[in-house]
Design an enzyme around this catalytic site. Structure first.
Site, PDB file in Angstrom:
ATOM      1  N   ARG A 308       0.857  -1.186   0.000  1.00  0.00           N
ATOM      2  CA  ARG A 308       0.000   0.000   0.000  1.00  0.00           C
ATOM      3  C   ARG A 308       0.894   1.237   0.000  1.00  0.00           C
ATOM      4  NH1 ARG A 308      -3.279  -2.596  -1.948  1.00  0.00           N
ATOM      5  NH2 ARG A 308      -5.338  -3.172  -1.196  1.00  0.00           N
ATOM      6  N   GLN A 337      -5.326   7.298  -4.639  1.00  0.00           N
ATOM      7  CA  GLN A 337      -5.591   6.664  -5.934  1.00  0.00           C
ATOM      8  C   GLN A 337      -6.917   7.132  -6.498  1.00  0.00           C
ATOM      9  OE1 GLN A 337      -3.005   2.578  -5.230  1.00  0.00           O
ATOM     10  NE2 GLN A 337      -5.088   2.379  -5.852  1.00  0.00           N
ATOM     11  N   HIS A 356      -2.345   1.069 -10.232  1.00  0.00           N
ATOM     12  CA  HIS A 356      -2.547  -0.128  -9.382  1.00  0.00           C
ATOM     13  C   HIS A 356      -2.970  -1.326 -10.241  1.00  0.00           C
ATOM     14  CE1 HIS A 356      -4.272  -1.484  -5.231  1.00  0.00           C
ATOM     15  NE2 HIS A 356      -3.674  -2.473  -5.863  1.00  0.00           N
TER      16      HIS A 356
END
Ligand code: NAD
Length: 402
Positions: A308, A337, A356
């Site tokens: 993360r 994000q 991601h």
């Protein structure tokens, strides 16, 4: 003692059938809430107001022109491929990618949603406020692994269940970590860029390119992904494979993986040429890689973080990469994000950053789509989920999130 008013409702036959929990009609649920407003797991008593049919809300990224591939299950258009199945059972399935701000479709749909499906790849931040808005919520499913985008403590307080599809993208992420380690250590990306830019300058790459063999690699976190990474790295003839985790993986497993446990994080970091982060984002790991910790690492070492983004401090990483304290930093996860256009990690040198993506290959999508369906199926049948899927259950957080 049962309150009189509620007892009379029971006797009047105002409810249909009592098959375990959430089959009470709205009027009885309201009565219950009058008497036990803070009862744990209480939301499971609420029906969707449409008989047994639940309202399921899915929040996924939009694929637009890429949605044609029927195997591309993780996008909003294909919505895990469970629409037909859900609707054939009388459930309602609402899907959106609009999740930012209080006027988002997510917020508008939340109040009568029973089951919310989100994914770390397009994280809908489920705050305490949103949980309060979702008055009928009972189950929150993470299609993938990593549920830190949900306020887990608030969910626990509300008696909600949070589940993720544990193991669904372990191999996808571990494999991507091997890729990013190699890309950084070999200084691969500047060479790739030269090709695009019509350049040819071997020196500009070779001055900072190494072999991975005979290096020391350490993983911070040796759960599913961390252990699989160690297994994948076995063929690289490392000098040493180290791990730091609050739990030992056991002597036998250490032997199998050729791994050595370090019980002090900073001691391990000082030995590593490459450090890979494989812990969840928790109160303990947030900001773990700050300026001070990075300064304790071997000069020129690399960090790969697919865990993360918020486990690393944005400015500390940028400064360390710029100064050469870090040889490079790579990963697919960001503290925010989607990462804003001016995010410092986009433009720092020696980076191997992407959106991601590591855990959302088509293979991973197939696994987390099937896992989500399995979770829903079990939930509708009032069957327990596989134990490792529970992130919040009956007010308790799973141990890896403590
Ligand atoms: P896991 O639960 O199997 O392993 C996590 C490990 O971290 C456990 O061994 C636990 O003991 C350890 N740990 C937790 N807190 C710790 C601490 N404070 N100090 C030391 N060790 C600690 O989880 P996993 O399946 O290996 O996944 C790890 C994380 O990777 C997920 O939580 C998620 O955030 C991330 N992930 C990212 C992607 C992606 O696409 N980028 C996909 C899957 C998972």
């Amino acid at each position: 003692m049962m309150p009189k008013k509620f007892a009379s409702l029971l006797l009047s036959g105002a409810f249909k059938a009592v098959s375990r929990t959430h089959v009470y009609p709205q009027c009885v649920a309201k009565e219950l809430s009058n008497y036990h407003p803070s009862a744990p797991c209480f939301s499971r008593f609420f029906s969707s107001g449409k008989g047994e049919g639940k309202k399921v809300l899915g929040v996924f990224y939009k694929a637009h022109e890429y949605a044609d591939n029927p195997e591309f299950l993780g996008c909003a258009e294909n919505a895990l491929g469970i629409r037909e199945w859900l609707e054939s059972q009388g459930h309602t399935y609402v899907v959106t990618s609009d999740k930012e701000g209080p006027d988002s479709e997510l917020d508008r749909e939340l109040p009568d949603t029973n089951i919310l499906i989100t994914t770390p790849f397009h994280p809908a931040y489920i705050t305490k406020e949103r949980l309060a808005k979702g008055k009928n919520l009972e189950l929150l499913v993470t299609a993938g692994i990593g549920s830190d985008h949900i306020d887990l403590r608030a969910a626990a307080e509300k008696g909600l269940t949070v589940a993720e599809v544990t193991g669904s993208n372990t191999s996808s992420v571990a494999e991507d970590e091997v890729l990013r380690i190699l890309v950084l250590v070999r200084n691969f990306l500047p060479g790739w860029r030269q090709t695009w830019e019509g350049k040819w300058n071997v020196a500009a790459i070779a001055y900072k390119a190494h072999d991975l063999s005979d290096k020391v690699v350490g993983t911070v976190g040796a759960g599913r992904i961390g252990q699989l990474l160690m297994q994948r790295l076995k063929g690289f003839d490392l000098k040493q494979m180290l791990y730091y985790d609050r739990n030992s993986i056991g002597e036998e497993r250490e032997k199998e993986l050729g791994a050595t446990r370090e019980t002090d994080l900073d001691t391990m970091l000082a030995k590593c040429d490459v450090v890979v982060v494989n812990t969840p984002l928790t109160d303990q790991t947030r900001g773990l890689f700050n300026k001070e910790r990075i300064s304790k690492m071997k000069k020129g070492a690399y960090i790969v973080n697919n865990a993360r983004g918020a486990i690393a401090d944005v400015d500390a990483v940028k400064e360390a990469v710029e100064s050469g304290q870090l040889g490079g930093y790579g990963g697919d996860v960001w503290n925010e994000q989607p990462a804003p256009k001016d995010h410092p990690w986009r433009y720092m040198p020696s980076q191997a950053m992407t959106p991601h993506i590591s855990g959302t290959t088509l293979d991973a999508q197939a696994r987390y789509a099937a896992g989500t369906k399995d979770i829903l199926d079990k939930w509708f049948k009032h069957e327990p989920l596989p134990k490792s899927y529970y992130i919040v259950r009956e007010g308790q957080l799973a141990s890896q999130y403590l």
